[in-house]
Design a protein around this motif. Structure first.
Motif, PDB file in Angstrom:
ATOM      1  N   ASP A   5      56.890  57.296  90.598  1.00 64.24           N
ATOM      2  CA  ASP A   5      57.206  57.562  89.200  1.00 64.24           C
ATOM      3  C   ASP A   5      56.577  56.486  88.316  1.00 64.24           C
ATOM      4  O   ASP A   5      57.013  55.322  88.344  1.00 64.24           O
ATOM      5  CB  ASP A   5      58.718  57.582  89.016  1.00 64.24           C
ATOM      6  CG  ASP A   5      59.125  58.031  87.623  1.00 64.24           C
ATOM      7  OD1 ASP A   5      58.256  58.113  86.730  1.00 64.24           O
ATOM      8  OD2 ASP A   5      60.331  58.288  87.424  1.00 64.24           O
ATOM      9  N   PRO A   6      55.561  56.821  87.526  1.00 70.53           N
ATOM     10  CA  PRO A   6      54.879  55.807  86.716  1.00 70.53           C
ATOM     11  C   PRO A   6      55.750  55.243  85.599  1.00 70.53           C
ATOM     12  O   PRO A   6      55.461  54.173  85.066  1.00 70.53           O
ATOM     13  CB  PRO A   6      53.676  56.569  86.146  1.00 70.53           C
ATOM     14  CG  PRO A   6      54.077  57.999  86.161  1.00 70.53           C
ATOM     15  CD  PRO A   6      54.978  58.153  87.359  1.00 70.53           C
ATOM     16  N   ARG A   7      56.845  55.938  85.257  1.00 70.66           N
ATOM     17  CA  ARG A   7      57.729  55.447  84.191  1.00 70.66           C
ATOM     18  C   ARG A   7      58.451  54.169  84.591  1.00 70.66           C
ATOM     19  O   ARG A   7      58.981  53.452  83.745  1.00 70.66           O
ATOM     20  CB  ARG A   7      58.742  56.527  83.813  1.00 70.66           C
ATOM     21  CG  ARG A   7      58.112  57.761  83.194  1.00 70.66           C
ATOM     22  CD  ARG A   7      59.113  58.888  83.074  1.00 70.66           C
ATOM     23  NE  ARG A   7      59.577  59.333  84.395  1.00 70.66           N
ATOM     24  CZ  ARG A   7      60.442  60.313  84.602  1.00 70.66           C
ATOM     25  NH1 ARG A   7      60.955  60.962  83.563  1.00 70.66           N
ATOM     26  NH2 ARG A   7      60.806  60.655  85.822  1.00 70.66           N
ATOM     27  N   LEU A   8      58.472  53.871  85.886  1.00 65.81           N
ATOM     28  CA  LEU A   8      59.153  52.677  86.382  1.00 65.81           C
ATOM     29  C   LEU A   8      58.263  51.437  86.342  1.00 65.81           C
ATOM     30  O   LEU A   8      58.712  50.343  86.684  1.00 65.81           O
ATOM     31  CB  LEU A   8      59.627  52.914  87.818  1.00 65.81           C
ATOM     32  CG  LEU A   8      60.561  54.103  88.035  1.00 65.81           C
ATOM     33  CD1 LEU A   8      60.880  54.252  89.515  1.00 65.81           C
ATOM     34  CD2 LEU A   8      61.833  53.942  87.212  1.00 65.81           C
ATOM     35  N   TRP A   9      56.991  51.614  85.944  1.00 60.90           N
ATOM     36  CA  TRP A   9      56.018  50.523  86.041  1.00 60.90           C
ATOM     37  C   TRP A   9      55.266  50.324  84.739  1.00 60.90           C
ATOM     38  O   TRP A   9      55.081  51.262  83.966  1.00 60.90           O
ATOM     39  CB  TRP A   9      55.003  50.827  87.148  1.00 60.90           C
ATOM     40  CG  TRP A   9      55.620  50.955  88.495  1.00 60.90           C
ATOM     41  CD1 TRP A   9      56.184  52.070  89.050  1.00 60.90           C
ATOM     42  CD2 TRP A   9      55.778  49.912  89.458  1.00 60.90           C
ATOM     43  NE1 TRP A   9      56.680  51.788  90.302  1.00 60.90           N
ATOM     44  CE2 TRP A   9      56.446  50.476  90.575  1.00 60.90           C
ATOM     45  CE3 TRP A   9      55.421  48.566  89.493  1.00 60.90           C
ATOM     46  CZ2 TRP A   9      56.749  49.733  91.705  1.00 60.90           C
ATOM     47  CZ3 TRP A   9      55.727  47.826  90.624  1.00 60.90           C
ATOM     48  CH2 TRP A   9      56.388  48.403  91.718  1.00 60.90           C
ATOM     49  N   THR A  10      54.834  49.078  84.527  1.00 61.62           N
ATOM     50  CA  THR A  10      53.856  48.767  83.489  1.00 61.62           C
ATOM     51  C   THR A  10      52.818  47.847  84.109  1.00 61.62           C
ATOM     52  O   THR A  10      53.072  47.215  85.141  1.00 61.62           O
ATOM     53  CB  THR A  10      54.487  48.063  82.267  1.00 61.62           C
ATOM     54  OG1 THR A  10      55.112  46.850  82.702  1.00 61.62           O
ATOM     55  CG2 THR A  10      55.489  48.950  81.558  1.00 61.62           C
ATOM     56  N   ARG A  24      50.170  47.713  79.415  1.00 66.39           N
ATOM     57  CA  ARG A  24      49.926  49.141  79.317  1.00 66.39           C
ATOM     58  C   ARG A  24      50.949  49.911  80.144  1.00 66.39           C
ATOM     59  O   ARG A  24      51.335  49.492  81.235  1.00 66.39           O
ATOM     60  CB  ARG A  24      48.521  49.504  79.825  1.00 66.39           C
ATOM     61  CG  ARG A  24      47.366  48.982  78.975  1.00 66.39           C
ATOM     62  CD  ARG A  24      47.284  49.703  77.644  1.00 66.39           C
ATOM     63  NE  ARG A  24      46.115  49.301  76.877  1.00 66.39           N
ATOM     64  CZ  ARG A  24      46.074  48.239  76.089  1.00 66.39           C
ATOM     65  NH1 ARG A  24      47.129  47.439  75.988  1.00 66.39           N
ATOM     66  NH2 ARG A  24      44.973  47.963  75.404  1.00 66.39           N
ATOM     67  N   SER A  25      51.348  51.049  79.618  1.00 65.17           N
ATOM     68  CA  SER A  25      52.131  51.991  80.415  1.00 65.17           C
ATOM     69  C   SER A  25      51.205  52.640  81.436  1.00 65.17           C
ATOM     70  O   SER A  25      49.984  52.652  81.275  1.00 65.17           O
ATOM     71  CB  SER A  25      52.745  53.059  79.506  1.00 65.17           C
ATOM     72  OG  SER A  25      53.629  52.468  78.580  1.00 65.17           O
ATOM     73  N   HIS A  27      49.994  55.997  83.476  1.00 69.34           N
ATOM     74  CA  HIS A  27      49.945  57.464  83.428  1.00 69.34           C
ATOM     75  C   HIS A  27      50.302  58.054  84.791  1.00 69.34           C
ATOM     76  O   HIS A  27      51.095  58.987  84.889  1.00 69.34           O
ATOM     77  CB  HIS A  27      48.553  57.915  82.997  1.00 69.34           C
ATOM     78  CG  HIS A  27      48.362  59.403  83.020  1.00 69.34           C
ATOM     79  ND1 HIS A  27      47.952  60.078  84.162  1.00 69.34           N
ATOM     80  CD2 HIS A  27      48.543  60.342  82.066  1.00 69.34           C
ATOM     81  CE1 HIS A  27      47.884  61.366  83.890  1.00 69.34           C
ATOM     82  NE2 HIS A  27      48.231  61.555  82.630  1.00 69.34           N
ATOM     83  N   SER A  28      49.694  57.511  85.850  1.00 63.07           N
ATOM     84  CA  SER A  28      49.961  58.046  87.187  1.00 63.07           C
ATOM     85  C   SER A  28      49.637  56.999  88.243  1.00 63.07           C
ATOM     86  O   SER A  28      48.811  56.111  88.028  1.00 63.07           O
ATOM     87  CB  SER A  28      49.131  59.309  87.441  1.00 63.07           C
ATOM     88  OG  SER A  28      47.751  59.044  87.261  1.00 63.07           O
ATOM     89  N   ALA A  52      47.906  54.623  80.860  1.00 66.57           N
ATOM     90  CA  ALA A  52      48.202  55.657  79.859  1.00 66.57           C
ATOM     91  C   ALA A  52      47.246  55.566  78.675  1.00 66.57           C
ATOM     92  O   ALA A  52      46.923  56.576  78.057  1.00 66.57           O
ATOM     93  CB  ALA A  52      49.650  55.528  79.388  1.00 66.57           C
TER      94      ALA A  52
END
Length: 200
Positions: A5-10, A24-25, A27-28, A52
């Motif tokens: 899950d890319p939302r868990l990482w920056t 950066r956020s 994307h995948s 992202a």
């Protein structure tokens, strides 16, 4: 395909982690399909991520080139590793979590040597490369995992030789660091980055 899950990482960029020069956020994130996250199983230890939003390179944020799959980095090639990991076994990152001030200089160790009984006794398989010194004392350490092992060519172009993967503690004699060998996975990287590239 194994996805995280890319939302868990920056992703952070620059020479200081807190605060980073850029962030950066994601994307995948694509983990190698054959990677099995079992303890002591380090085969296929590689993933790629897509940001992202684009990142611009500056005097503090540099790129590194991917080698071709046929490129050879011979035994005794001098390489450099950096990271925010511990400075000693069971140590912690020192505030403000600066990367190792001077990149650690390591030498590539041949697979035959690294697979000898007194070193890793056959544990070094395809897709892995050893770097360091048999006498120990200098090594990557906990918290450096995923970090770059790089070397410049005769033109001063820097290439990503390896990715910090595993080892037996830090800087022990006959236990050099083991890195994911980028040339072995070059075609896999290309296949995944091409899939995620815009059609234009």
């Amino acid at each position: 395909m194994h996805l995280i899950d890319p939302r868990l990482w920056t992703a952070s960029f620059g020479t200081v982690r807190r605060p980073p020069k850029e962030r950066r956020s994601i994307h995948s994130i694509i983990v190698h399909e054959r990677y099995a996250n079992y303890l002591y199983n380090h085969e296929y230890d590689i993933a790629v991520m897509k940001l992202a939003t684009p990142l611009s390179f500056t005097s503090e944020i540099h790129s590194v080139c991917l080698p071709e799959s046929s490129q050879v980095f011979p035994e005794n090639t001098s390489c450099f590793v950096t990271g925010w990991g511990a400075l000693r076994e069971d140590g912690e990152c020192l505030s403000p979590c600066l990367p190792k001030k001077t990149p650690i200089v390591l030498k590539i160790i041949g697979t035959n040597t690294c697979n000898s009984k007194e070193v890793y006794n056959g544990a070094i398989i395809h897709g892995m490369v050893c770097a360091g010194y048999l006498e120990g004392k200098i090594d990557a350490c906990q918290g450096d995992s995923g970090g770059p092992l790089v070397t410049p060519d005769s033109r001063g172009i820097w290439y990503l030789v390896g990715i910090v993967s595993w080892g037996d503690e830090c800087a022990k004699p006959n236990k050099p660091g083991v890195y994911t060998q980028v040339t072995y996975y070059r075609d896999w990287i290309t296949s995944k980055t091409a899939e995620s590239s815009p059609s234009h």
